[in-house]
Design an enzyme around this catalytic site. Structure first.
Site, PDB file in Angstrom:
ATOM      1  N   ARG A 114       2.113   2.589  -4.621  1.00  0.00           N
ATOM      2  CA  ARG A 114       2.890   2.171  -3.465  1.00  0.00           C
ATOM      3  C   ARG A 114       4.086   1.346  -3.905  1.00  0.00           C
ATOM      4  O   ARG A 114       3.972   0.471  -4.779  1.00  0.00           O
ATOM      5  CB  ARG A 114       2.054   1.290  -2.523  1.00  0.00           C
ATOM      6  CG  ARG A 114       1.199   2.052  -1.563  1.00  0.00           C
ATOM      7  CD  ARG A 114       2.039   2.871  -0.567  1.00  0.00           C
ATOM      8  NE  ARG A 114       1.213   3.660   0.314  1.00  0.00           N
ATOM      9  CZ  ARG A 114       0.712   4.872   0.020  1.00  0.00           C
ATOM     10  NH1 ARG A 114       0.958   5.438  -1.140  1.00  0.00           N
ATOM     11  NH2 ARG A 114      -0.018   5.521   0.898  1.00  0.00           N
ATOM     12  N   HIS A 154       7.806  10.550  -3.593  1.00  0.00           N
ATOM     13  CA  HIS A 154       6.423  10.334  -3.106  1.00  0.00           C
ATOM     14  C   HIS A 154       5.651  11.668  -3.119  1.00  0.00           C
ATOM     15  O   HIS A 154       5.179  12.140  -2.079  1.00  0.00           O
ATOM     16  CB  HIS A 154       6.438   9.714  -1.709  1.00  0.00           C
ATOM     17  CG  HIS A 154       5.164   8.990  -1.367  1.00  0.00           C
ATOM     18  ND1 HIS A 154       5.137   7.844  -0.615  1.00  0.00           N
ATOM     19  CD2 HIS A 154       3.868   9.250  -1.684  1.00  0.00           C
ATOM     20  CE1 HIS A 154       3.877   7.445  -0.463  1.00  0.00           C
ATOM     21  NE2 HIS A 154       3.091   8.289  -1.109  1.00  0.00           N
ATOM     22  N   GLU A 158      11.314   3.774   1.701  1.00  0.00           N
ATOM     23  CA  GLU A 158      11.343   5.233   1.470  1.00  0.00           C
ATOM     24  C   GLU A 158      11.981   5.942   2.655  1.00  0.00           C
ATOM     25  O   GLU A 158      11.613   5.647   3.795  1.00  0.00           O
ATOM     26  CB  GLU A 158       9.909   5.753   1.248  1.00  0.00           C
ATOM     27  CG  GLU A 158       9.351   5.276  -0.071  1.00  0.00           C
ATOM     28  CD  GLU A 158       7.930   5.777  -0.361  1.00  0.00           C
ATOM     29  OE1 GLU A 158       7.444   6.657   0.370  1.00  0.00           O
ATOM     30  OE2 GLU A 158       7.331   5.276  -1.322  1.00  0.00           O
TER      31      GLU A 158
HETATM   32  N1  LIG Z   1       1.739   8.566  -4.576  1.00  0.00           N
HETATM   33  C1  LIG Z   1       0.897   9.135  -3.760  1.00  0.00           C
HETATM   34  O1  LIG Z   1       1.197  10.154  -3.159  1.00  0.00           O
HETATM   35  C2  LIG Z   1      -0.450   8.541  -3.578  1.00  0.00           C
HETATM   36  C3  LIG Z   1      -0.634   7.197  -3.688  1.00  0.00           C
HETATM   37  N2  LIG Z   1      -1.864   6.657  -3.506  1.00  0.00           N
HETATM   38  C4  LIG Z   1      -1.998   5.210  -3.650  1.00  0.00           C
HETATM   39  O2  LIG Z   1      -2.897   4.960  -4.707  1.00  0.00           O
HETATM   40  C5  LIG Z   1      -3.710   3.859  -4.364  1.00  0.00           C
HETATM   41  C6  LIG Z   1      -5.027   3.953  -5.108  1.00  0.00           C
HETATM   42  O3  LIG Z   1      -5.762   5.067  -4.657  1.00  0.00           O
HETATM   43  P1  LIG Z   1      -7.306   5.252  -5.024  1.00  0.00           P
HETATM   44  O4  LIG Z   1      -7.475   5.163  -6.481  1.00  0.00           O
HETATM   45  O5  LIG Z   1      -7.772   6.451  -4.318  1.00  0.00           O
HETATM   46  O6  LIG Z   1      -7.901   3.956  -4.331  1.00  0.00           O
HETATM   47  P2  LIG Z   1      -9.239   3.177  -4.700  1.00  0.00           P
HETATM   48  O7  LIG Z   1      -9.558   2.346  -3.514  1.00  0.00           O
HETATM   49  O8  LIG Z   1     -10.251   4.124  -5.212  1.00  0.00           O
HETATM   50  O9  LIG Z   1      -8.782   2.230  -5.894  1.00  0.00           O
HETATM   51  C7  LIG Z   1      -8.020   1.080  -5.754  1.00  0.00           C
HETATM   52  C8  LIG Z   1      -8.487   0.106  -6.788  1.00  0.00           C
HETATM   53  O10 LIG Z   1      -7.628  -1.029  -6.767  1.00  0.00           O
HETATM   54  C9  LIG Z   1      -8.438  -2.147  -7.079  1.00  0.00           C
HETATM   55  N3  LIG Z   1      -7.794  -3.387  -6.686  1.00  0.00           N
HETATM   56  C10 LIG Z   1      -7.767  -3.971  -5.473  1.00  0.00           C
HETATM   57  N4  LIG Z   1      -7.125  -5.146  -5.542  1.00  0.00           N
HETATM   58  C11 LIG Z   1      -6.743  -5.296  -6.836  1.00  0.00           C
HETATM   59  C12 LIG Z   1      -6.040  -6.315  -7.520  1.00  0.00           C
HETATM   60  N5  LIG Z   1      -5.619  -7.423  -6.900  1.00  0.00           N
HETATM   61  N6  LIG Z   1      -5.796  -6.157  -8.844  1.00  0.00           N
HETATM   62  C13 LIG Z   1      -6.230  -5.032  -9.477  1.00  0.00           C
HETATM   63  N7  LIG Z   1      -6.937  -4.054  -8.882  1.00  0.00           N
HETATM   64  C14 LIG Z   1      -7.176  -4.178  -7.565  1.00  0.00           C
HETATM   65  C15 LIG Z   1      -9.710  -1.875  -6.315  1.00  0.00           C
HETATM   66  O11 LIG Z   1     -10.790  -2.642  -6.823  1.00  0.00           O
HETATM   67  C16 LIG Z   1      -9.901  -0.396  -6.544  1.00  0.00           C
HETATM   68  O12 LIG Z   1     -10.734  -0.168  -7.653  1.00  0.00           O
HETATM   69  C17 LIG Z   1      -3.863   3.983  -2.849  1.00  0.00           C
HETATM   70  O13 LIG Z   1      -4.095   2.723  -2.254  1.00  0.00           O
HETATM   71  C18 LIG Z   1      -2.552   4.556  -2.398  1.00  0.00           C
HETATM   72  O14 LIG Z   1      -1.706   3.533  -1.988  1.00  0.00           O
HETATM   73  C19 LIG Z   1      -2.964   7.436  -3.259  1.00  0.00           C
HETATM   74  C20 LIG Z   1      -2.846   8.783  -3.151  1.00  0.00           C
HETATM   75  C21 LIG Z   1      -1.554   9.451  -3.252  1.00  0.00           C
HETATM   76  O1  LIG Z   2       0.754  11.966   2.557  1.00  0.00           O
HETATM   77  C1  LIG Z   2       1.193  11.918   1.403  1.00  0.00           C
HETATM   78  O2  LIG Z   2       1.652  12.880   0.792  1.00  0.00           O
HETATM   79  C2  LIG Z   2       1.136  10.587   0.690  1.00  0.00           C
HETATM   80  C3  LIG Z   2      -0.198  10.367   0.094  1.00  0.00           C
HETATM   81  C4  LIG Z   2      -0.419   8.958  -0.162  1.00  0.00           C
HETATM   82  O3  LIG Z   2       0.448   8.199  -0.483  1.00  0.00           O
HETATM   83  C5  LIG Z   2      -1.792   8.444   0.014  1.00  0.00           C
HETATM   84  O4  LIG Z   2      -2.706   9.245   0.230  1.00  0.00           O
HETATM   85  O5  LIG Z   2      -1.946   7.233  -0.053  1.00  0.00           O
END
Ligand SMILES: NC(=O)C1=CN([C@@H]2O[C@H](COP(=O)(O)OP(=O)(O)OC[C@H]3O[C@@H](n4cnc5c(N)ncnc54)[C@H](O)[C@@H]3O)[C@@H](O)[C@H]2O)C=CC1
Ligand SMILES: O=C(O)CCC(=O)C(=O)O
Length: 524
Positions: free
Chosen positions: A229, A276, A258
């Site tokens: 993010r 993104h 964005e």
């Molecule tokens: N670029 C894109 O299109 C996408 C972006 N994302 C982003 O990726 C992020 C992570 O996704 P997932 O791995 O599925 O989530 P997740 O919930 O499995 O992992 C997030 C991790 O961050 C850790 N965390 C929380 N606070 C923290 C801190 N202060 N310091 C260090 N670690 C901390 C949590 O303990 C957790 O293990 C999402 O929140 C989303 O914003 C997700 C999917 C697509």
């Molecule tokens: O909808 C999308 O392509 C963005 C995905 C994403 O950022 C998320 O799943 O957190």
């Protein structure tokens, strides 16, 4: 007819079950295009483009659920959703692999200058010396946030022969061991990593976790990646360290704003960017749309949702076990509220027997919602009941007790109000149903439904007959009647059930008798 608004582009294959449901009308338009019909929709499906704000919740007065086809819910005001009693769900793992692969593609591209080289070759340049890269092999990769995506990146990094450093305050020893990594402090990661990638949610604690000061602690020539993010890497801090040459390059899929507007980061040759795209694969889009569609269908069918952000997560099996207590608790809250027509400061709920082994927090919220729903003029449900109680200065607590009342399961609610307390006990008997088995110090046994009259009176001959006569004179048929007393000639109670609501004149007439202490009409 149920109305669902899909306001961001989504895989139509994933949405198909919603489109096929005869009782569901799906509108695929942006929020702005249906401004005058927003109040009609029961469900809203979004990706990251639609901003689901307090203002939108105020306009969508019929909204019950928001589904986020993806992971991050930072485009949804969860507090406002909770306040409005709207369930928020996401699709937590449908795009994990795609985002991990995108991050890896960005990492390889960054260290081998692939995007820059691509542009020059297409411009008829052949400058091989300008694009000498760096191997991933034997480099230390620092992963901040070791959840689903962070874990998948570690697996891939290992195959590339990289050393892995992890910082995640919530990483359990078990999970770290399973993936074969060890958790370090943020400072250890900053000082030892050659490449750092962030995979946390954007929350207060992670906003700007990489900033001017923390980036200064990293190795000179570090590479930074953000495919999570915008804002997790503070853009001003990154620009500072790109300008002074401390950071060798950055790969960014996400931005503080964005699409980025006049963003200086786009001017650096050693910064590569994508719009993104982390989750933008056919597979991920199908997965997240299908997951969220199934959850919405379950929810609209009264089944449990498994990935709610603002409700306890229940499996179908647990949900089925909770159902009877959920309905009983809701009714108990409602009865207490109608019997205690005074300001209330505290609601204390106690669980005994088999019910104590279930997800009692859900049952507690159901009881609170029944209680509050009878006294506030806004929608109250399990989602917002706790918040509304706190807003109104009502504290609530739940306790599991090992008391042995003799019931297989027992819920007891004690309510403390202005100069008045009230206690109600209820149980659920399998194949028989809900029963209220105690009011204050009295044992009683009645089915909580329909139109009831709760009378406190003296245990004297003639009282019951007089009540019957008054009701008969008004042509009111008594459907059922239960009485309870503590001792002969002392205080007693009656609970009568009717087929239709009673009017106030009748209850006032009964209350006027000397040996009747109070009369309360309850509608369930
Ligand atoms: N670029 C894109 O299109 C996408 C972006 N994302 C982003 O990726 C992020 C992570 O996704 P997932 O791995 O599925 O989530 P997740 O919930 O499995 O992992 C997030 C991790 O961050 C850790 N965390 C929380 N606070 C923290 C801190 N202060 N310091 C260090 N670690 C901390 C949590 O303990 C957790 O293990 C999402 O929140 C989303 O914003 C997700 C999917 C697509
Ligand atoms: O909808 C999308 O392509 C963005 C995905 C994403 O950022 C998320 O799943 O957190």
């Amino acid at each position: 007819m149920i109305h669902v608004l899909v306001s961001d582009s989504m895989s139509s294959e994933g949405l198909q079950p919603l489109l096929d449901a005869a009782h569901i009308n799906v509108v695929q338009k942006k929020v702005e295009e249906v401004d005058h019909e927003l109040h009609l929709f029961d469900a809203l499906l979004v990706r990251s483009a639609t901003k689901v704000t307090e203002e939108l919740f105020e306009k969508m007065t019929n909204l019950k659920i928001v589904g986020r086809a993806g992971v991050g819910v930072d485009n949804i005001d969860i507090e406002a959703a909770t306040k409005h009693g709207v369930v928020v769900i996401n699709a937590p793992n449908g795009n994990t692999i795609s985002t991990a692969e995108h991050t890896f593609a960005m990492m390889a591209s960054l260290l081998r200058h692939i995007p820059q080289a691509n542009v020059t070759v297409k411009s008829n340049e052949w400058n091989r010396s300008a694009f000498v890269g760096t191997e991933l092999y034997s480099k230390s990769l620092g992963i901040i946030g070791f959840g689903r995506i962070g874990g998948e990146i570690a697996k891939r990094a290992r195959v590339f022969g990289m050393n892995i450093l992890v910082f995640d305050p919530f990483l359990t020893k078990d999970r770290a061991e399973k993936i074969g990594v060890s958790n370090c402090t943020l400072d250890e990661l900053l000082t030892n990593a050659d490449i750092i990638t962030v995979h946390t949610p954007l929350i207060k604690e992670t906003r700007g976790i990489l900033n001017k000061e923390t980036i200064a602690k990293t190795k000179k020539g570090v590479y930074l990646l953000n495919c999570a993010r915008g804002g997790i890497i503070d853009e001003a801090g990154l620009i500072h360290h790109l300008e002074n040459g401390h950071v060798a390059g950055a790969a960014l899929d996400v931005f503080e704003v964005e699409p980025p507007v006049n963003n200086k980061l786009l001017k650096f040759d050693n910064v590569i960017v994508t719009p993104h795209l982390g989750a933008s694969t056919k597979e991920a889009q199908l997965n997240v749309a299908a997951q969220v569609t199934q959850e919405i269908l379950n929810f609209l069918d009264g089944k449990p949702v498994t990935s709610s952000i603002n409700l306890p997560t229940l499996t179908k099996e647990l949900f089925d076990k909770i159902q009877p207590f959920y309905h009983l608790a809701k009714k108990m809250g409602n009865i207490v509220s109608q019997c205690m027509k005074v300001p209330v400061q505290e609601v204390a709920i106690q669980y005994e027997g088999s019910v104590a082994e279930l997800e009692t927090s859900f049952i507690t919220k159901a009881l609170l919602s029944g209680f509050l729903g009878a006294r506030v003029d806004i929608t109250v449900n399990e989602v917002n009941a706790g918040m509304i109680a706190k807003e109104r200065g009502i504290s609530f607590s739940e306790k599991i007790t090992s008391n042995n009342s003799g019931y297989e399961n027992l819920l007891e609610v004690k309510v403390f109000g202005d100069n008045q307390n009230f206690v109600l006990r209820g149980t659920h008997v399998p194949h028989y149903g809900e029963r209220i088995v105690g009011i204050n110090d009295f044992n009683i046994d009645f089915y909580p439904t329909g139109h009831l009259l709760y009378i406190q009176h003296q245990d004297k001959p003639g009282v019951i007959g007089r009540v019957g006569k008054v009701l008969g004179d008004h042509e009111v048929n008594i459907a059922t009647m239960q009485v309870g007393r503590k001792e002969k000639g002392g205080e007693a109670i009656m609970m009568l059930a009717f087929d239709r609501p009673l009017d106030d004149t009748l209850t006032s007439q009964l209350a006027a008798y000397d040996d009747i202490v109070s009369v309360k009409s309850i509608d369930l």
